[in-house]
Structures are given as structure tokens and as C-alpha cells.
Design a protein around this motif. Structure first.
Motif, PDB file in Angstrom:
ATOM      1  N   ASN A 345      46.948  37.380  40.611  1.00 33.28           N
ATOM      2  CA  ASN A 345      45.567  37.719  40.282  1.00 33.28           C
ATOM      3  C   ASN A 345      45.049  38.843  41.182  1.00 33.28           C
ATOM      4  O   ASN A 345      44.272  39.698  40.743  1.00 33.28           O
ATOM      5  CB  ASN A 345      44.659  36.492  40.428  1.00 33.28           C
ATOM      6  N   TYR A 346      45.485  38.800  42.433  1.00 30.56           N
ATOM      7  CA  TYR A 346      45.043  39.843  43.366  1.00 30.56           C
ATOM      8  C   TYR A 346      45.561  41.214  42.923  1.00 30.56           C
ATOM      9  O   TYR A 346      44.839  42.206  42.940  1.00 30.56           O
ATOM     10  CB  TYR A 346      45.525  39.530  44.779  1.00 30.56           C
ATOM     11  N   ALA A 347      46.829  41.252  42.529  1.00 32.51           N
ATOM     12  CA  ALA A 347      47.405  42.524  42.074  1.00 32.51           C
ATOM     13  C   ALA A 347      46.695  43.017  40.820  1.00 32.51           C
ATOM     14  O   ALA A 347      46.430  44.212  40.658  1.00 32.51           O
ATOM     15  CB  ALA A 347      48.898  42.355  41.811  1.00 32.51           C
ATOM     16  N   THR A 348      46.361  42.080  39.926  1.00 32.71           N
ATOM     17  CA  THR A 348      45.640  42.448  38.702  1.00 32.71           C
ATOM     18  C   THR A 348      44.249  42.979  39.026  1.00 32.71           C
ATOM     19  O   THR A 348      43.815  43.998  38.479  1.00 32.71           O
ATOM     20  CB  THR A 348      45.516  41.228  37.767  1.00 32.71           C
ATOM     21  N   THR A 349      43.554  42.308  39.932  1.00 32.50           N
ATOM     22  CA  THR A 349      42.199  42.709  40.291  1.00 32.50           C
ATOM     23  C   THR A 349      42.185  44.086  40.947  1.00 32.50           C
ATOM     24  O   THR A 349      41.258  44.876  40.740  1.00 32.50           O
ATOM     25  CB  THR A 349      41.572  41.667  41.240  1.00 32.50           C
ATOM     26  N   TYR A 350      43.220  44.363  41.732  1.00 32.66           N
ATOM     27  CA  TYR A 350      43.317  45.676  42.370  1.00 32.66           C
ATOM     28  C   TYR A 350      43.944  46.721  41.434  1.00 32.66           C
ATOM     29  O   TYR A 350      44.228  47.838  41.841  1.00 32.66           O
ATOM     30  CB  TYR A 350      44.127  45.581  43.664  1.00 32.66           C
ATOM     31  N   ASN A 351      44.185  46.305  40.184  1.00 33.80           N
ATOM     32  CA  ASN A 351      44.715  47.207  39.158  1.00 33.80           C
ATOM     33  C   ASN A 351      46.064  47.818  39.564  1.00 33.80           C
ATOM     34  O   ASN A 351      46.324  49.000  39.365  1.00 33.80           O
ATOM     35  CB  ASN A 351      43.711  48.333  38.861  1.00 33.80           C
ATOM     36  N   VAL A 352      46.913  46.982  40.121  1.00 34.51           N
ATOM     37  CA  VAL A 352      48.246  47.426  40.516  1.00 34.51           C
ATOM     38  C   VAL A 352      49.113  47.537  39.269  1.00 34.51           C
ATOM     39  O   VAL A 352      49.337  46.545  38.570  1.00 34.51           O
ATOM     40  CB  VAL A 352      48.886  46.443  41.526  1.00 34.51           C
ATOM     41  N   LYS A 353      49.605  48.732  38.999  1.00 34.60           N
ATOM     42  CA  LYS A 353      50.414  48.984  37.803  1.00 34.60           C
ATOM     43  C   LYS A 353      51.905  49.048  38.112  1.00 34.60           C
ATOM     44  O   LYS A 353      52.743  48.787  37.253  1.00 34.60           O
ATOM     45  CB  LYS A 353      49.974  50.300  37.147  1.00 34.60           C
ATOM     46  N   GLU A 354      52.242  49.461  39.322  1.00 35.97           N
ATOM     47  CA  GLU A 354      53.645  49.545  39.718  1.00 35.97           C
ATOM     48  C   GLU A 354      53.764  49.234  41.196  1.00 35.97           C
ATOM     49  O   GLU A 354      52.793  49.291  41.947  1.00 35.97           O
ATOM     50  CB  GLU A 354      54.224  50.929  39.404  1.00 35.97           C
ATOM     51  N   ILE A 355      54.970  48.892  41.600  1.00 36.72           N
ATOM     52  CA  ILE A 355      55.251  48.502  42.977  1.00 36.72           C
ATOM     53  C   ILE A 355      56.210  49.505  43.603  1.00 36.72           C
ATOM     54  O   ILE A 355      57.182  49.905  42.960  1.00 36.72           O
ATOM     55  CB  ILE A 355      55.886  47.093  43.010  1.00 36.72           C
ATOM     56  N   PRO A 356      55.961  49.891  44.876  1.00 38.20           N
ATOM     57  CA  PRO A 356      54.867  49.477  45.755  1.00 38.20           C
ATOM     58  C   PRO A 356      53.555  50.181  45.420  1.00 38.20           C
ATOM     59  O   PRO A 356      53.551  51.248  44.819  1.00 38.20           O
ATOM     60  CB  PRO A 356      55.359  49.879  47.150  1.00 38.20           C
ATOM     61  N   ALA A 357      52.449  49.555  45.826  1.00 38.71           N
ATOM     62  CA  ALA A 357      51.117  50.145  45.658  1.00 38.71           C
ATOM     63  C   ALA A 357      50.335  49.894  46.941  1.00 38.71           C
ATOM     64  O   ALA A 357      50.402  48.807  47.505  1.00 38.71           O
ATOM     65  CB  ALA A 357      50.403  49.505  44.471  1.00 38.71           C
ATOM     66  N   TYR A 358      49.601  50.903  47.398  1.00 41.55           N
ATOM     67  CA  TYR A 358      48.881  50.724  48.654  1.00 41.55           C
ATOM     68  C   TYR A 358      47.471  51.308  48.574  1.00 41.55           C
ATOM     69  O   TYR A 358      47.167  52.183  47.760  1.00 41.55           O
ATOM     70  CB  TYR A 358      49.653  51.342  49.822  1.00 41.55           C
ATOM     71  N   PHE A 359      46.607  50.785  49.460  1.00 42.63           N
ATOM     72  CA  PHE A 359      45.202  51.155  49.511  1.00 42.63           C
ATOM     73  C   PHE A 359      44.794  51.308  50.976  1.00 42.63           C
ATOM     74  O   PHE A 359      45.268  50.556  51.830  1.00 42.63           O
ATOM     75  CB  PHE A 359      44.326  50.071  48.861  1.00 42.63           C
ATOM     76  N   LEU A 360      43.894  52.236  51.250  1.00 44.18           N
ATOM     77  CA  LEU A 360      43.370  52.407  52.604  1.00 44.18           C
ATOM     78  C   LEU A 360      41.961  51.836  52.686  1.00 44.18           C
ATOM     79  O   LEU A 360      41.107  52.107  51.826  1.00 44.18           O
ATOM     80  CB  LEU A 360      43.357  53.883  53.001  1.00 44.18           C
ATOM     81  N   ILE A 361      41.727  51.031  53.721  1.00 43.41           N
ATOM     82  CA  ILE A 361      40.440  50.374  53.939  1.00 43.41           C
ATOM     83  C   ILE A 361      39.910  50.819  55.298  1.00 43.41           C
ATOM     84  O   ILE A 361      40.639  50.760  56.298  1.00 43.41           O
ATOM     85  CB  ILE A 361      40.616  48.839  53.903  1.00 43.41           C
ATOM     86  N   ASN A 362      38.654  51.252  55.338  1.00 45.30           N
ATOM     87  CA  ASN A 362      38.123  51.748  56.608  1.00 45.30           C
ATOM     88  C   ASN A 362      37.662  50.607  57.518  1.00 45.30           C
ATOM     89  O   ASN A 362      37.760  49.422  57.164  1.00 45.30           O
ATOM     90  CB  ASN A 362      37.004  52.774  56.374  1.00 45.30           C
ATOM     91  N   LYS A 363      37.132  50.968  58.686  1.00 40.53           N
ATOM     92  CA  LYS A 363      36.764  49.966  59.687  1.00 40.53           C
ATOM     93  C   LYS A 363      35.612  49.073  59.250  1.00 40.53           C
ATOM     94  O   LYS A 363      35.385  48.016  59.827  1.00 40.53           O
ATOM     95  CB  LYS A 363      36.415  50.665  61.000  1.00 40.53           C
ATOM     96  N   ASN A 364      34.870  49.498  58.232  1.00 41.53           N
ATOM     97  CA  ASN A 364      33.739  48.714  57.732  1.00 41.53           C
ATOM     98  C   ASN A 364      34.118  47.812  56.560  1.00 41.53           C
ATOM     99  O   ASN A 364      33.245  47.313  55.835  1.00 41.53           O
ATOM    100  CB  ASN A 364      32.602  49.647  57.310  1.00 41.53           C
ATOM    101  N   ASN A 365      35.430  47.613  56.366  1.00 45.25           N
ATOM    102  CA  ASN A 365      35.908  46.782  55.251  1.00 45.25           C
ATOM    103  C   ASN A 365      35.569  47.385  53.895  1.00 45.25           C
ATOM    104  O   ASN A 365      35.290  46.674  52.932  1.00 45.25           O
ATOM    105  CB  ASN A 365      35.331  45.368  55.326  1.00 45.25           C
ATOM    106  N   GLU A 366      35.609  48.704  53.816  1.00 43.68           N
ATOM    107  CA  GLU A 366      35.332  49.398  52.561  1.00 43.68           C
ATOM    108  C   GLU A 366      36.609  50.057  52.051  1.00 43.68           C
ATOM    109  O   GLU A 366      37.312  50.740  52.805  1.00 43.68           O
ATOM    110  CB  GLU A 366      34.246  50.466  52.772  1.00 43.68           C
ATOM    111  N   LEU A 367      36.881  49.817  50.787  1.00 52.23           N
ATOM    112  CA  LEU A 367      38.051  50.441  50.169  1.00 52.23           C
ATOM    113  C   LEU A 367      37.794  51.933  50.010  1.00 52.23           C
ATOM    114  O   LEU A 367      36.813  52.341  49.385  1.00 52.23           O
ATOM    115  CB  LEU A 367      38.303  49.796  48.807  1.00 52.23           C
ATOM    116  N   VAL A 368      38.661  52.755  50.586  1.00 50.53           N
ATOM    117  CA  VAL A 368      38.445  54.206  50.589  1.00 50.53           C
ATOM    118  C   VAL A 368      39.253  54.899  49.498  1.00 50.53           C
ATOM    119  O   VAL A 368      38.705  55.566  48.623  1.00 50.53           O
ATOM    120  CB  VAL A 368      38.802  54.801  51.967  1.00 50.53           C
ATOM    121  N   VAL A 369      40.563  54.744  49.526  1.00 45.13           N
ATOM    122  CA  VAL A 369      41.425  55.389  48.525  1.00 45.13           C
ATOM    123  C   VAL A 369      42.609  54.494  48.212  1.00 45.13           C
ATOM    124  O   VAL A 369      42.981  53.620  49.002  1.00 45.13           O
ATOM    125  CB  VAL A 369      41.973  56.760  49.011  1.00 45.13           C
ATOM    126  N   ARG A 370      43.215  54.720  47.069  1.00 43.77           N
ATOM    127  CA  ARG A 370      44.470  54.064  46.728  1.00 43.77           C
ATOM    128  C   ARG A 370      45.587  55.082  46.793  1.00 43.77           C
ATOM    129  O   ARG A 370      45.345  56.292  46.775  1.00 43.77           O
ATOM    130  CB  ARG A 370      44.404  53.403  45.361  1.00 43.77           C
TER     131      ARG A 370
END
Length: 385
Positions: A345-370
Motif C-alpha cells: 500500500n505504501y508503494a502504491t500511495t507513493y505511486n511507485v511504478k518501477e523498482i528501485p524508486a527513491y524520494f528526497l525528504i527535507n529536514k522539515n519532513n517535507e517530500l521534495v523530489v522523487r
């Protein structure tokens, strides 16, 4: 008197059966340029390599081995130093191999093994693939290509290889020892085919398992392959799970969907607990052939920036929990696993289409880029630290 005669005859037959030699197969031939080298005959069993015999080669390079004929088709190999020739014993009793020491593993002739040439072809294709992979990894180390370029090129190489092998060696003749041999190639220690997570790979395993089970239902390889297919069918069948309930206001405020999963010690690790650090959220499958290169790239980033407040939160979608635990044993970052695997469910919610997939999160717990939005992950990471 008649009863005594019958019993005596039966006893004689038992003695003769016990004394009669079991069926044997012979592997013989010549290896040029290998004087004084030791050549080994080894059995490639499910439980690993088993030494069977060895001999020292003279100037002529002639060799001959004899061993018990297997109850069902089996795999063997000749080895000199670290050079190997793989072959199977499937229908004939004498296999002849001619080779030169310098090109022992790549340029040899084989007679008497129905699938010997096809096994050779598969081996050479795998060696060529490994060479291409090593070249890409070297280019990454030298800074000639980016991590994204590495992943893309590896995926192209693996896809082309698997399509070739599946259509030209597996589906075309699934009842052969070459087809079974083709299922288990490894690149950098990782299986190329992943029947536990990939439905298309599972189809290839199922085709061979069906043929093997029809001809040799009691063989260990038949049972093992059948079990792999059954487990793969269970893992790739979409489970009935509740939809992940994510409060909309939480997404709007933080830009981050929290993840709560257990690490290998069973401790629950929350993604949101890493507030104050720059986090790389990574979804991966360790049994994927691109995994080793991906982990190498992550290790390089971690070693450089962990001291500056960088952390990796890695979510495994592996179906095999034991394999996952073995693979992550020495990794320094946070490793968790989602038991729903590719239907996470987590992968679906983050719209992961292929593996590996990664995202950058800043110090304020904000998703910045995939990952697919940034060419240079390291350069973007530096701006967040």
C-alpha cells in the motif's frame, strides 16, 4: 523341495542384483596447454558443489572420469583453477570435451550431451552480460555516468537478456536441461529471474516446472522448482488488504505520507521520526538484479553525507524475508520490509511504478523530489543538507 528351489533362486537373484555394477557415465577428452594442471569433476547439486574426482594432466592433456549415472538429469562441471565448463548428463553415457587451457570456459567443443551446446551458449551470454554490467559500474565509479543512467542501462541490458533467454531457450523447449539451467543465472550474486516477485519470470519457471514434473515427479529438482512456483503464485496474487487510510490534512501540512514498518530486529521504524534529517526514502527489491548496483550507489552517498545529517529509509518489497535479512545484514542505514511485497500500500500511495524508486525528504519532513525528477541526486542532496 519346490519351495526350497524357489527360495534358492530368489536368493541368487538378490545376490546378483547386489553385486551388479550400477550404471555409469564417462566424461573424457583433452585439454591442450594444461600440463601438470589438476582437472576436477564436480557435481552441481541443489545443496551446492560436490567434488567427485580429479586427476593431474600430463603433456598430452588427456583425461577420463567415470561416475554413477543419475536417476534424473543432473548438472556437472569440469574445473581447472577458476575456469569452468558446465554440462548436463541427460540421455547418453559418454560425454567428450575438447578444450584449450587459456580459453577453457569459452571455447570448447562438447559431444554426447544433448543440451551441452545450449548450456554453453547460455553461459557465454551470461558472461557477456556480466562484462557489460562491470563496465557500467566502472563508469559510475569514475564519474562517467550518473546513478540514474546506470539504472536505466542496467534495466535495458537485463530486459534484453531475459527476453532472449525466455523465448530462445526456455519456452521453446521447457522439458530440457538447458531450459532449467537458464532459469538460474546470477549477476554479481543476484538472480536475474525473480519468480517470487515478477509474474513474467514466474511464467518461465512454471513452464519448466510443469515439464520436469511430468517426466521426473520424484526428482529433487522437480520438487524444488514446483515449490518455488507455488510460492511465487501466492506472492504475486494480489491480496485483499485494506486501503491505507491517510488523513488528507496530514498530506497537505507535511507533504509526507508516514510509513511504519519493522526492521530485521522487529522494531517499528517510523519515517516521520527522522524529522531534522535529510532522508532518502528508497523502495527496492534486493532480489532484483539491479539491486547490487543500486546499493553500491546508496552506500557511496551514505558514506559521504551521513555525518552531515543524511539518512536512508529503505523499504524492501522482497517476498523472501530470509533473503532480505541476509542482504541487509551489514547495511548502516534503516532497512524495513513490507510483507505485502509488490502490492505494498505504501508503494502504491507513493505511486511507485518501477523498482528501485527513491524520494528526497527535507529536514522539515517535507517530500521534495522523487528520483525520476532529478538527474543528479547528490547535487540535490547537497542543497538540502
Amino acid at each position: 523341495m519346490k519351495k526350497i528351489s524357489i527360495l534358492l533362486t530368489f536368493a541368487i537373484l538378490l545376490v546378483l542384483a547386489a553385486c551388479s555394477p550400477s550404471a555409469k557415465f564417462t566424461i573424457e577428452g583433452k585439454v591442450s596447454g594444461a600440463s601438470d594442471k589438476i582437472i576436477y569433476l564436480e557435481a552441481s547439486k541443489l545443496q551446492g558443489l560436490i567434488p567427485l574426482d580429479s586427476m593431474k594432466l600430463n603433456a598430452k592433456g588427456l583425461f577420463s572420469f567415470e561416475s554413477e549415472y543419475p536417476e534424473s538429469p543432473e548438472y556437472y562441471r569440469l574445473r581447472i583453477d577458476n575456469k569452468v565448463i558446465n554440462f548436463s548428463i541427460d540421455s547418453t553415457e559418454v560425454v567428450k570435451i575438447q578444450a584449450n587451457y587459456d580459453t577453457f570456459s569459452t571455447d570448447y567443443s562438447i559431444e554426447g550431451s544433448e543440451n551441452g551446446q545450449r548450456i554453453k551458449d547460455i553461459t557465454l551470454k551470461q558472461m557477456a552480460l556480466q562484462k557489460d554490467v562491470d563496465k557500467l559500474l566502472e563508469d559510475l565509479r569514475k564519474g562517467k555516468i550518473s546513478n540514474k543512467s546506470l539504472q536505466e542501462n542496467l534495466q535495458k541490458l537485463f530486459t534484453a537478456y531475459k527476453e532472449d533467454i525466455k523465448h530462445n531457450y526456455i519456452f521453446i523447449a521447457p522439458n530440457t536441461t538447458a531450459a532449467y539451467y537458464a532459469l538460474f543465472p546470477k549477476i554479481n550474486g543476484f538472480m536475474l529471474f525473480d519468480p517470487l516477485n515478477n509474474k513474467e519470470d514466474l511464467r518461465a519457471f512454471a513452464a519448466v516446472a510443469t515439464s520436469l514434473n511430468e517426466n521426473y515427479p520424484h526428482a529433487n529438482r522437480s520438487k524444488n522448482l514446483y515449490n518455488i512456483v507455488i510460492k511465487g503464485m501466492k506472492n504475486t496474487r494480489k491480496p485483499k488488504v485494506e486501503t491505507l487510510d491517510v488523513p488528507q490534512e496530514k498530506v497537505n501540512v507535511t507533504g509526507l505520507i508516514d510509513i511504519e514498518l519493522r526492521d530485521m530486529q522487529g522494531k517499528v521504524r517510523k519515517l516521520s521520526d527522522l524529522k531534522g534529517k535529510v532522508v532518502l526514502l528508497d523502495f527496492t527489491i534486493y532480489q532484483s538484479p539491479v539491486s547490487s548496483a543500486h546499493v553500491f550507489a546508496l552506500r557511496d552517498l551514505y558514506d559521504k553525507y551521513a555525518k552531515n545529517g543524511f539518512e536512508i529509509y529503505q523499504v524492501s518489497l522482497d517476498a523472501d524475508e530470509h533473503f532480505w535479512k541476509t542482504a541487509i545484514d551489514n547495511l548502516p542505514w534503516i532497512c524495513v520490509r513490507d510483507g505485502h511485497g509488490i502490492y505494498s500500500n505504501y508503494a502504491t500511495t507513493y505511486n511507485v511504478k518501477e523498482i528501485p524508486a527513491y524520494f528526497l525528504i527535507n529536514k522539515n519532513n517535507e517530500l521534495v523530489v522523487r528520483g525520476d525528477q532529478v538527474e543528479d541526486i547528490e547535487r540535490t542532496l547537497k542543497t538540502l543538507l
